[in-house]
Scaffold this active site. Structure first.
Site, PDB file in Angstrom:
ATOM      1  N   LYS A 126      -2.519   5.815  -4.461  1.00  8.62           N
ATOM      2  CA  LYS A 126      -3.550   6.497  -3.992  1.00  8.62           C
ATOM      3  C   LYS A 126      -3.063   8.019  -5.293  1.00  8.62           C
ATOM      4  O   LYS A 126      -1.875   8.641  -4.887  1.00  8.62           O
ATOM      5  CB  LYS A 126      -3.794   6.625  -2.539  1.00  8.62           C
ATOM      6  CG  LYS A 126      -4.100   5.641  -1.673  1.00  8.62           C
ATOM      7  CD  LYS A 126      -4.007   5.832  -0.061  1.00  8.62           C
ATOM      8  CE  LYS A 126      -3.317   5.145   0.469  1.00  8.62           C
ATOM      9  NZ  LYS A 126      -2.259   4.295   0.973  1.00  8.62           N
ATOM     10  N   TYR A 137       2.725   9.805  -0.274  1.00 15.08           N
ATOM     11  CA  TYR A 137       4.331   9.390   0.591  1.00 15.08           C
ATOM     12  C   TYR A 137       5.475   9.326   0.030  1.00 15.08           C
ATOM     13  O   TYR A 137       6.982   9.520   0.075  1.00 15.08           O
ATOM     14  CB  TYR A 137       4.115   7.536   0.882  1.00 15.08           C
ATOM     15  CG  TYR A 137       2.304   7.296   1.370  1.00 15.08           C
ATOM     16  CD1 TYR A 137       2.043   7.970   1.905  1.00 15.08           C
ATOM     17  CD2 TYR A 137       1.920   6.413   1.294  1.00 15.08           C
ATOM     18  CE1 TYR A 137       0.493   7.910   2.666  1.00 15.08           C
ATOM     19  CE2 TYR A 137       0.746   5.443   2.065  1.00 15.08           C
ATOM     20  CZ  TYR A 137      -0.028   6.581   2.683  1.00 15.08           C
ATOM     21  OH  TYR A 137      -0.938   6.398   3.001  1.00 15.08           O
ATOM     22  N   ASP A 197       1.371  -1.494   0.177  1.00 17.43           N
ATOM     23  CA  ASP A 197       0.550   0.199  -0.046  1.00 17.43           C
ATOM     24  C   ASP A 197       1.051   1.649   0.029  1.00 17.43           C
ATOM     25  O   ASP A 197       1.668   1.625   1.109  1.00 17.43           O
ATOM     26  CB  ASP A 197      -0.953  -0.145   1.162  1.00 17.43           C
ATOM     27  CG  ASP A 197      -2.121   1.210   1.400  1.00 17.43           C
ATOM     28  OD1 ASP A 197      -2.983   1.242   0.255  1.00 17.43           O
ATOM     29  OD2 ASP A 197      -1.496   2.071   1.444  1.00 17.43           O
ATOM     30  N   HIS A 212      -7.220   9.469  -3.119  1.00 14.56           N
ATOM     31  CA  HIS A 212      -7.203   8.728  -0.794  1.00 14.56           C
ATOM     32  C   HIS A 212      -7.793   9.879   0.024  1.00 14.56           C
ATOM     33  O   HIS A 212      -7.887   9.076   0.896  1.00 14.56           O
ATOM     34  CB  HIS A 212      -5.426   9.988  -1.136  1.00 14.56           C
ATOM     35  CG  HIS A 212      -4.854   9.365  -0.270  1.00 14.56           C
ATOM     36  ND1 HIS A 212      -3.518   9.727  -0.365  1.00 14.56           N
ATOM     37  CD2 HIS A 212      -4.906   9.064   1.194  1.00 14.56           C
ATOM     38  CE1 HIS A 212      -2.968   9.594   1.031  1.00 14.56           C
ATOM     39  NE2 HIS A 212      -3.417   8.758   1.660  1.00 14.56           N
TER      40      HIS A 212
HETATM   41  N1  LIG Z   1      -5.525   6.088   3.405  1.00 20.88           N
HETATM   42  C1  LIG Z   1      -4.939   6.644   4.020  1.00 20.88           C
HETATM   43  O1  LIG Z   1      -5.392   8.010   4.071  1.00 20.88           O
HETATM   44  C2  LIG Z   1      -3.898   6.224   5.094  1.00 20.88           C
HETATM   45  C3  LIG Z   1      -3.868   7.141   6.008  1.00 20.88           C
HETATM   46  C4  LIG Z   1      -2.977   6.767   6.830  1.00 20.88           C
HETATM   47  C5  LIG Z   1      -2.061   5.729   7.059  1.00 20.88           C
HETATM   48  N2  LIG Z   1      -3.079   4.918   5.499  1.00 20.88           N
HETATM   49  C6  LIG Z   1      -1.812   3.189   5.543  1.00 20.88           C
HETATM   50  O2  LIG Z   1      -2.126   2.334   6.407  1.00 20.88           O
HETATM   51  C7  LIG Z   1      -0.955   2.104   6.317  1.00 20.88           C
HETATM   52  C8  LIG Z   1      -0.559   1.800   8.381  1.00 20.88           C
HETATM   53  O3  LIG Z   1      -1.398   3.277   9.024  1.00 20.88           O
HETATM   54  P1  LIG Z   1      -0.068   4.033   9.859  1.00 20.88           P
HETATM   55  O4  LIG Z   1       1.460   3.327  10.322  1.00 20.88           O
HETATM   56  O5  LIG Z   1      -1.046   4.859  10.305  1.00 20.88           O
HETATM   57  O6  LIG Z   1      -0.894   2.945  11.833  1.00 20.88           O
HETATM   58  P2  LIG Z   1       0.001   1.366  12.379  1.00 20.88           P
HETATM   59  O7  LIG Z   1       0.019   0.266  10.803  1.00 20.88           O
HETATM   60  O8  LIG Z   1      -1.823   1.725  13.705  1.00 20.88           O
HETATM   61  O9  LIG Z   1       0.813   1.733  13.258  1.00 20.88           O
HETATM   62  C9  LIG Z   1       2.666   1.915  12.651  1.00 20.88           C
HETATM   63  C10 LIG Z   1       3.428   2.003  14.067  1.00 20.88           C
HETATM   64  O10 LIG Z   1       2.748   1.025  14.616  1.00 20.88           O
HETATM   65  C11 LIG Z   1       4.105   0.135  14.835  1.00 20.88           C
HETATM   66  N3  LIG Z   1       3.710  -0.937  14.585  1.00 20.88           N
HETATM   67  C12 LIG Z   1       3.121  -1.766  14.227  1.00 20.88           C
HETATM   68  N4  LIG Z   1       3.591  -3.337  13.947  1.00 20.88           N
HETATM   69  C13 LIG Z   1       3.813  -3.365  15.543  1.00 20.88           C
HETATM   70  C14 LIG Z   1       3.825  -4.740  16.310  1.00 20.88           C
HETATM   71  N5  LIG Z   1       3.423  -5.241  15.561  1.00 20.88           N
HETATM   72  N6  LIG Z   1       4.003  -4.302  17.894  1.00 20.88           N
HETATM   73  C15 LIG Z   1       4.428  -2.609  18.426  1.00 20.88           C
HETATM   74  N7  LIG Z   1       4.296  -1.660  17.352  1.00 20.88           N
HETATM   75  C16 LIG Z   1       4.160  -2.150  15.882  1.00 20.88           C
HETATM   76  C17 LIG Z   1       5.197   0.467  13.547  1.00 20.88           C
HETATM   77  O11 LIG Z   1       6.379   1.063  13.795  1.00 20.88           O
HETATM   78  P3  LIG Z   1       7.261   0.209  13.196  1.00 20.88           P
HETATM   79  O12 LIG Z   1       7.535   0.239  11.906  1.00 20.88           O
HETATM   80  O13 LIG Z   1       8.610   0.703  14.603  1.00 20.88           O
HETATM   81  O14 LIG Z   1       7.213  -1.627  13.877  1.00 20.88           O
HETATM   82  C18 LIG Z   1       4.203   2.454  13.538  1.00 20.88           C
HETATM   83  O15 LIG Z   1       5.200   2.886  14.353  1.00 20.88           O
HETATM   84  C19 LIG Z   1       0.429   3.103   6.152  1.00 20.88           C
HETATM   85  O16 LIG Z   1       1.957   2.671   5.840  1.00 20.88           O
HETATM   86  C20 LIG Z   1      -0.626   3.193   4.987  1.00 20.88           C
HETATM   87  O17 LIG Z   1       0.115   2.182   4.133  1.00 20.88           O
HETATM   88  C21 LIG Z   1      -3.483   5.258   5.172  1.00 20.88           C
END
Ligand SMILES: NC(=O)c1ccc[n+]([C@@H]2O[C@H](COP(=O)([O-])OP(=O)(O)OC[C@H]3O[C@@H](n4cnc5c(N)ncnc54)[C@H](OP(=O)(O)O)[C@@H]3O)[C@@H](O)[C@H]2O)c1
Length: 250
Positions: A52, A27, A22, A85
């Protein structure tokens, strides 16, 4: 993720077995994603690449130009899923969807999707008659968007859960910690299992090899129905992602 951190995470994720990547124009990491794919040696047809279009690029020509640029940046002939997006009230959604439909007929994209759309935004999408495969929204135990999920289910739109761990917040919820103890699984594994069990697609982000593996190994067991319900009842309306231009109240 950008730069070498992004390349390394893509290589590691693909080695572990992930196949859905994704990304997004905003990004600014398409080229790094492409480099990671190239280094992995995995064939293009085995991958599912989502990207997106920015909310400022939703007029026809801007959207078409952006999509062609994405192919070049991602070193690919097609994108599996192209998303709007963020909704943008200033640009009629029908115009953007027609441009995406053109991209689909030209086989530049395989499927059309949206992101951060509310029920009202989706009602406007439905009026166009153009098929939308997925709505990617923030979704996790502390933001359990039940009404939106039901509405998307009724209209055969798959919800993709972004920020599925609430960027770490939900890992500390007492119910999640208790269930983690009960099943001998990590909090992240409990949450991802719950999401996929509910029929959502989950896209957790990690740049850490150990956590990438941990998240990938979250699906080889089953939560009991009564524990699914315990998590279903957590909802706190806690949003991790709230940019100023969001139209969540629309
Ligand atoms: N469509 C949109 O508007 C939109 C908005 C936001 C995000 N997204 C997408 O969603 C994806 C994920 O969202 P996000 O990065 O916002 O939040 P998330 O996946 O809920 O959280 C990521 C955070 O959690 C940590 N983490 C991951 N796995 C873990 C585990 N098993 N135990 C403890 N901590 C853990 C990561 O740190 P480490 O990397 O250090 O492990 C990072 O700090 C993004 O990469 C993006 O592709 C889309």
């Amino acid at each position: 993720m950008r730069g070498q951190e992004c390349v390394s995470a893509v290589v590691k994720a693909l080695e572990i077995g992930y196949r859905h990547l994704d990304t997004a124009d905003s990004y600014e990491n398409h080229r790094e994603v492409a480099q990671g794919i190239k280094q992995s040696g995995i064939k293009r047809e085995e991958l599912f690449i989502t990207t997106k279009v920015r909310r400022d690029d939703l007029h026809t020509q801007n959207l078409l130009d952006a999509a062609h640029r994405f192919l070049e940046e991602l070193h690919t002939d097609y994108v599996d899923l192209l998303l709007i997006h963020w909704p943008n009230k200033a640009i009629p959604v029908g115009e953007s969807l027609e441009a995406m439909e053109q991209l689909r007929s030209e086989k530049i994209i395989r499927t059309i999707g949206v992101s951060n759309f509310t029920i009202r935004h989706i009602e406007e999408v439905l009026k166009t008659g153009i098929e939308v495969a997925s709505n990617q929204v923030e979704f996790h135990p502390s933001l359990n968007q039940k009404e939106l999920k039901n509405f998307c289910d009724q209209n055969k739109i798959v919800i993709t859960a972004y920020s599925p761990l609430a960027r770490g917040y939900d890992l500390e919820l007492p119910v999640i910690k208790d269930l983690s103890q009960k099943y001998g699984k990590t909090p992240s594994q409990v949450i991802l299992n719950w999401l996929v069990n509910k029929g959502l697609v989950a896209i957790p982000k990690s740049s850490n090899p150990q956590r990438l593996l941990e998240n990938f190994q979250s699906l080889d067991w089953q939560i009991d129905p009564q524990d699914m319900e315990l998590i279903d009842n957590i909802n706190e309306n806690h949003r991790a992602v709230t940019p100023v231009f969001a139209e969540f109240d629309y």
